[in-house]
Design an enzyme around this catalytic site. Structure first.
Site, PDB file in Angstrom:
ATOM      1  N   GLN A  16       0.832  -1.205   0.000  1.00  0.00           N
ATOM      2  CA  GLN A  16       0.000   0.000   0.000  1.00  0.00           C
ATOM      3  C   GLN A  16       0.866   1.254   0.000  1.00  0.00           C
ATOM      4  OE1 GLN A  16      -3.168  -2.021   3.024  1.00  0.00           O
ATOM      5  NE2 GLN A  16      -3.470   0.173   2.728  1.00  0.00           N
ATOM      6  N   ARG A  39      -9.168  -0.477   7.719  1.00  0.00           N
ATOM      7  CA  ARG A  39     -10.191   0.468   7.258  1.00  0.00           C
ATOM      8  C   ARG A  39     -10.553   1.459   8.367  1.00  0.00           C
ATOM      9  NH1 ARG A  39     -14.212  -1.054   2.338  1.00  0.00           N
ATOM     10  NH2 ARG A  39     -14.343   1.057   1.615  1.00  0.00           N
ATOM     11  N   CYS A  40      -9.497   2.026   8.931  1.00  0.00           N
ATOM     12  CA  CYS A  40      -9.636   2.882  10.100  1.00  0.00           C
ATOM     13  C   CYS A  40      -8.477   3.840  10.076  1.00  0.00           C
ATOM     14  CB  CYS A  40      -9.520   2.010  11.340  1.00  0.00           C
ATOM     15  SG  CYS A  40      -8.950   2.888  12.793  1.00  0.00           S
ATOM     16  N   GLU A  57     -12.870   5.093   4.672  1.00  0.00           N
ATOM     17  CA  GLU A  57     -13.013   4.328   5.905  1.00  0.00           C
ATOM     18  C   GLU A  57     -14.255   4.663   6.703  1.00  0.00           C
ATOM     19  OE1 GLU A  57      -8.287   4.103   6.850  1.00  0.00           O
ATOM     20  OE2 GLU A  57      -9.356   5.978   6.893  1.00  0.00           O
TER      21      GLU A  57
HETATM   22  N1  MCN Z   1     -13.569   9.963  -3.321  1.00  0.00           N
HETATM   23  C1  MCN Z   1     -14.362  10.859  -4.003  1.00  0.00           C
HETATM   24  N2  MCN Z   1     -14.724  12.042  -3.409  1.00  0.00           N
HETATM   25  C2  MCN Z   1     -14.343  12.333  -2.149  1.00  0.00           C
HETATM   26  C3  MCN Z   1     -13.560  11.408  -1.418  1.00  0.00           C
HETATM   27  C4  MCN Z   1     -13.171  10.233  -2.042  1.00  0.00           C
HETATM   28  O1  MCN Z   1     -14.743  10.577  -5.130  1.00  0.00           O
HETATM   29  N3  MCN Z   1     -14.703  13.476  -1.563  1.00  0.00           N
HETATM   30  C5  MCN Z   1     -13.077   8.747  -3.977  1.00  0.00           C
HETATM   31  C6  MCN Z   1     -11.560   8.862  -4.182  1.00  0.00           C
HETATM   32  O2  MCN Z   1     -11.220   9.588  -5.286  1.00  0.00           O
HETATM   33  C7  MCN Z   1     -11.140   7.420  -4.220  1.00  0.00           C
HETATM   34  C8  MCN Z   1     -12.109   6.774  -3.243  1.00  0.00           C
HETATM   35  O3  MCN Z   1     -13.241   7.633  -3.153  1.00  0.00           O
HETATM   36  O4  MCN Z   1     -11.295   6.903  -5.509  1.00  0.00           O
HETATM   37  C9  MCN Z   1     -11.489   6.623  -1.833  1.00  0.00           C
HETATM   38  O5  MCN Z   1     -10.834   7.796  -1.519  1.00  0.00           O
HETATM   39  P1  MCN Z   1     -10.224   8.180  -0.097  1.00  0.00           P
HETATM   40  O6  MCN Z   1     -11.303   8.337   0.877  1.00  0.00           O
HETATM   41  O7  MCN Z   1      -9.280   9.284  -0.316  1.00  0.00           O
HETATM   42  O8  MCN Z   1      -9.413   6.889   0.376  1.00  0.00           O
HETATM   43  P2  MCN Z   1      -8.095   6.272  -0.276  1.00  0.00           P
HETATM   44  O9  MCN Z   1      -8.167   6.340  -1.725  1.00  0.00           O
HETATM   45  O10 MCN Z   1      -6.906   6.797   0.421  1.00  0.00           O
HETATM   46  O11 MCN Z   1      -8.308   4.759   0.088  1.00  0.00           O
HETATM   47  C10 MCN Z   1      -7.964   4.250   1.353  1.00  0.00           C
HETATM   48  C11 MCN Z   1      -9.154   3.683   2.063  1.00  0.00           C
HETATM   49  C12 MCN Z   1      -8.646   2.810   3.137  1.00  0.00           C
HETATM   50  S1  MCN Z   1      -7.572   3.450   4.220  1.00  0.00           S
HETATM   51  C13 MCN Z   1      -8.979   1.497   3.174  1.00  0.00           C
HETATM   52  S2  MCN Z   1      -8.433   0.580   4.449  1.00  0.00           S
HETATM   53  C14 MCN Z   1      -9.767   0.924   2.136  1.00  0.00           C
HETATM   54  C15 MCN Z   1     -10.611   1.883   1.417  1.00  0.00           C
HETATM   55  O12 MCN Z   1      -9.987   2.987   1.144  1.00  0.00           O
HETATM   56  N4  MCN Z   1      -9.286  -0.101   1.460  1.00  0.00           N
HETATM   57  C16 MCN Z   1      -9.928  -0.496   0.303  1.00  0.00           C
HETATM   58  N5  MCN Z   1     -11.406   1.379   0.459  1.00  0.00           N
HETATM   59  C17 MCN Z   1     -11.039   0.253  -0.205  1.00  0.00           C
HETATM   60  N6  MCN Z   1     -11.689  -0.149  -1.308  1.00  0.00           N
HETATM   61  C18 MCN Z   1     -11.243  -1.235  -1.976  1.00  0.00           C
HETATM   62  N7  MCN Z   1     -11.899  -1.629  -3.083  1.00  0.00           N
HETATM   63  N8  MCN Z   1     -10.149  -1.948  -1.561  1.00  0.00           N
HETATM   64  C19 MCN Z   1      -9.497  -1.609  -0.447  1.00  0.00           C
HETATM   65  O13 MCN Z   1      -8.435  -2.302  -0.070  1.00  0.00           O
HETATM   66 CU1  CUN Z   2      -6.875   2.515   7.927  1.00  0.00          CU
HETATM   67  S1  CUN Z   2      -6.638   0.719   6.893  1.00  0.00           S
HETATM   68 MO1  CUN Z   2      -6.541   1.707   5.383  1.00  0.00          MO
HETATM   69  O1  CUN Z   2      -5.558   2.737   6.330  1.00  0.00           O
HETATM   70  O2  CUN Z   2      -5.354   1.061   4.451  1.00  0.00           O
END
Ligand code: MCN
Ligand code: CUN
Length: 798
Positions: A231, A378-379, A752
């Site tokens: 990751q 996921r936290c 998350e």
């Molecule tokens: N997004 C959006 N508009 C926003 C916020 C987010 O469209 N205002 C979209 C983003 O562009 C992205 C998605 O939603 O495509 C998730 O964005 P974000 O909240 O920034 O999270 P991350 O991309 O950093 O993903 C990490 C988060 C975590 S920490 C875990 S754990 C998790 C999760 O995402 N693991 C996943 N969702 C997951 N989903 C899948 N399919 N697989 C995982 O392993």
């Molecule tokens: Cu908080 S589990 Mo996600 O941070 O990859």
């Protein structure tokens, strides 16, 4: 632009039809996933590739007397058998954890948890490697295991970490936050106080793709490539360089398609190191891919916080203080995956969505003979535990005061005008409108009607009780800022690089690594929005340290808050340069050039017909660049966020509890989320659905369990139960939009939120069904037998 049912609708008022912000663009990556063309670590095949199988300890606590490799080495096709002794020669016998503890790559002296890595067998194919592994004879001197943090801290408990000089107990760390005295005072003076013990049980992220790596050392280039399920490829490269002594520019980490991470793929595991080291020594590619049980039994678990929560309040439900004490099980090594300066992650956020003046929290962590962990499944770094604590406690208080749990929340919310808000433990919330989200959820859930129905069932002595659970959580996502958050010393910024090519399309490279979140689509949308390009003309690349700008990776929902901001800022840098080129092409002064977001075009102020598209500008940048500018059209941004973002939501869960069997059925599941400005509503919806499913798994099914001998009794999918579509109800989702004031596009993370917010809503619902019988808590996972015992205790069982 909202559907009647509150569900997502294409937000046609923005995006401008080019796939920018707010449009439900279909996921670009799905083309390859649904046609079987994804490329995961286990899909990588190299000429001459060898396979690695790890020999694991059947005991939880044992000294290794002897390892006999000879029978394994005599298996046809076995190339090598590695033990700690072999790794010692290359200085690779141990590796640092993310918390600066030292973990054996292969056990050197003493086994500290069941399934710990003892030896590695390298062979020409996987079956032979497995045959070989079965023939490695290890002579163990079995010791008494220590299971459970409480047992570990007893005076006469066997010492697990005798490898740490002078260590005479199993104490791992202490932590505290807030004002002890002021909190104690508030509790003494309060009208009402409540207290509850609750265990956030040990979970495992259990991504469908387990961990794996292909080490591929090229002696010709003297370069080590490691394809791995990571990751955070860049930080892993830095750590690999530090551990191995191989210069960082001679290491390339490639994280190809990743089949789910959920925090499990943030740490470095012994298997990665073994595959890389074996390839380096044998000068052949070496693949290691875990089996399911190896993944659950040896890689980073999550939670395992045994918490006591207390609230002090006035008679009419105004919360004055919160206090908590936690006993944490960290397993055999301190390998929690948190920013360095936060050994308890962001647990300090336990005042939640409420304006509470005083707070105090303490935590003690212990070593036990179990797999190391404390990853943020996921936290965002223990915020899940914090939210569970406060949202459960608010329900306990509501019951004590005989108040409606929605009303008591409304009474205590931080108000919109209080933002930016500094919490009692020193956290700076950027923005929020908690009441709006709660009101929306209450309406969607037909809350009042269900309250009446609940009462009716109690009066009629119905077979099935109704429970209504509420959770109004606030999240904290998007670490940095770099000054307070780092991993192994590297500040938690992130990055994006944009290259606009002469024919008008672009390649975007980001420092984060998607595991299924749809970054190839949403990052392209950000750039499309900011440059007036079509989303189809933008390709997003990630996961290769040789080509991508340095970034800290995807976890803690930080991609949007940090790398998303970088993508917007880099786009705006490109736009600035584009203005100079537009001026040159349009034969106007640069300060007379305006950019129109709607059309995506640049034009001369006051003369909209004298306009030019980004495609024409791209051509100009390479074929007719102004003498004042460098040729080309590129930009890069490294973004250090000024603060984190605070998404939030209100979830309402309505359950039926069967008084005869203790079974819980979901009657209604409402989730209203606010992640600020939304990039892709469809992807957000997918994130919410997935996260809610995981929240249901947490509340109802999942638990990594051990017996007294340290055997993992919940270490495979027969015993560690994931929810399937059969257990998942229809979700009713809605949203509000409260932009982040400090984020360039006003977005907050969302990945998350559903897993953070839903477990307390579900537990609150089940408790709510029985609270008239005096029940104040039910431990997770709420299996039918656990629930039935509570029904029995309350005199409600049939
Ligand atoms: N997004 C959006 N508009 C926003 C916020 C987010 O469209 N205002 C979209 C983003 O562009 C992205 C998605 O939603 O495509 C998730 O964005 P974000 O909240 O920034 O999270 P991350 O991309 O950093 O993903 C990490 C988060 C975590 S920490 C875990 S754990 C998790 C999760 O995402 N693991 C996943 N969702 C997951 N989903 C899948 N399919 N697989 C995982 O392993
Ligand atoms: Cu908080 S589990 Mo996600 O941070 O990859």
């Amino acid at each position: 632009a909202e559907a009647e049912d509150g569900g997502p609708q294409p937000e046609k008022h923005c995006g401008h039809g080019r796939g920018g912000m707010g449009e439900e663009v279909k996921r670009k990556e799905d083309q390859r996933f649904i046609t079987g063309r994804g490329n995961y670590v286990d899909d990588i095949k190299k000429p001459g590739m060898l396979h690695c199988e790890i020999v694991r300890s059947p005991h939880a606590h044992a000294r290794i007397e002897d390892i006999d490799k000879s029978r394994a080495l005599s298996v046809d096709g076995v190339v090598a058998v590695l033990t700690a002794e072999d790794l010692l020669e290359h200085d690779l016998a141990t590796m640092p954890t993310l918390m600066d503890d030292t973990q054996d790559v292969l056990v050197n002296d003493k086994v500290k948890f069941q399934s710990q890595e003892v030896a590695a067998v390298i062979a020409t194919d996987r079956y032979t490697a497995k045959d070989g592994a079965e023939k490695v004879v290890v002579d163990y001197d079995v010791l008494d295991p220590v299971i459970g943090a409480e047992n570990a801290l007893e005076d006469d408990a066997p010492v697990i970490r005798d490898d740490i000089e002078g260590k005479e107990d199993n104490h791992c760390l202490d932590w505290e936050t807030g004002d002890e005295e002021a909190t104690a005072e508030a509790f003494e003076e309060a009208d009402v106080t409540v207290k509850e013990d609750m265990l956030y049980q040990r979970l495992h992220p259990a991504p469908i793709e387990t961990c794996g790596a292909v080490g591929d050392y090229d002696p010709g280039k003297d370069k080590l490539t490691v394809h791995m399920t990571s990751q955070a490829p860049h930080i892993h490269r830095t750590l690999f360089a530090q551990v191995s002594g191989i210069p960082e520019h001679k290491i390339r980490i490639v994280s190809p398609d990743v089949g789910g991470g959920f925090g499990n793929k943030v740490p470095i595991y012994p298997g990665y190191v073994v595959a890389a080291a074996a390839s380096y020594v044998l000068e052949e590619p070496v693949k290691w891919v875990e089996e399911r049980s190896e993944n659950i039994q040896s890689t980073g678990f999550a939670r395992d916080y045994d918490m006591t929560g207390e609230l002090a309040a006035t008679e009419d439900g105004e919360i004055q203080a919160v206090r908590t004490d936690v006993l944490a099980d960290h397993g055999a090594f301190n390998a929690v995956a948190q920013p360095s300066k936060f050994p308890a992650g962001f647990f300090n956020i336990f005042t939640g969505s409420y304006d509470i003046d005083t707070a105090y929290g303490t935590l003690t962590a212990a070593y036990t003979n179990t797999a190391p962990g404390g990853v943020a499944y996921r936290c965002s770094f223990r915020v899940t535990e914090a939210v569970y604590l406060i949202e459960r406690m608010v329900k306990v208080l509501a019951d004590e005061l005989d108040m409606d749990p929605a009303e008591i929340r409304r009474k205590n919310f931080i108000q919109p005008e209080q933002f930016p808000y500094e919490s009692a433990t020193g956290w700076n919330y950027d923005s929020g409108d908690y009441e709006k989200a709660l009101d929306k959820a209450l309406e969607m859930a037909d809350y009042e009607d269900y309250r009446e129905e609940q009462q009716r069932r109690i009066e009629e002595d119905a077979d099935k009780l109704l429970g209504i659970g509420v959770s109004s959580f606030t999240e904290v996502v998007g670490a940095g800022p770099g000054k307070s958050c780092d991993i192994a010393g590297v500040e938690m910024f992130d990055s994006a690089e944009i290259r606009v090519h002469p024919t008008g399309n672009a390649t975007v490279r980001v420092g984060v690594q998607t595991q299924g979140q749809g970054h190839e689509t949403t990052f392209a949308q950000i750039v499309a929005e900011e440059l007036g390009m079509d989303v189809d003309d933008i390709t997003v690349e990630h996961g290769d340290t040789d080509t991508d700008p340095y970034g800290l990776g995807t976890y803690g929902s930080r991609s949007t808050p940090v790398a998303g901001a970088a993508a917007a800022v880099a786009s705006r840098k490109v736009r600035e340069k584009a203005k100079a080129i537009a001026a040159n092409e349009l034969e106007a002064a640069e300060e007379d050039i305006d950019w129109d977001r709607e059309s995506g075009e640049f034009h001369v102020a006051g003369a909209p017909d004298r306009s030019i598209t980004i495609t024409e500008i791209a051509a100009g940048a390479y074929m007719n660049h102004p003498s004042s500018e460098e040729p080309g059209l590129e930009a890069i941004n490294y973004y250090d966020p000024p603060e984190m973002t605070y998404p939030f939501g209100s979830y309402i869960v309505i359950v039926e509890v069967d008084r005869e069997t203790g079974e819980v059925e979901f009657e209604k599941f409402v989730a209203v989320d606010d992640c600020g400005n939304r990039i892709n509503p469809m992807i957000i919806e997918g994130q919410i659905h997935g996260g809610l499913a995981q929240g249901i798994g947490t509340a109802m099914l999942e638990h990594v369990t051990f017996d007294d001998n340290g055997n993992v009794t919940g270490g495979d999918f027969m015993n560690y139960l994931l929810p399937t579509s059969m257990e998942i109800p229809e979700f009713e989702t809605g949203h509000t939009v409260t932009p982040s004031p400090h984020h360039p596009i006003g977005a907050k993370g969302v990945g998350e939120s559903p897993t953070v917010g839903s477990p307390p809503a579900i537990v609150n619902a089940v408790v709510d069904a029985m609270s008239h019988g005096g029940i104040s808590h039910v431990e997770m996972p709420m299996t039918p037998d656990t629930v039935w015992e509570k029904l029995d205790e309350a005199g409600l069982a049939m």
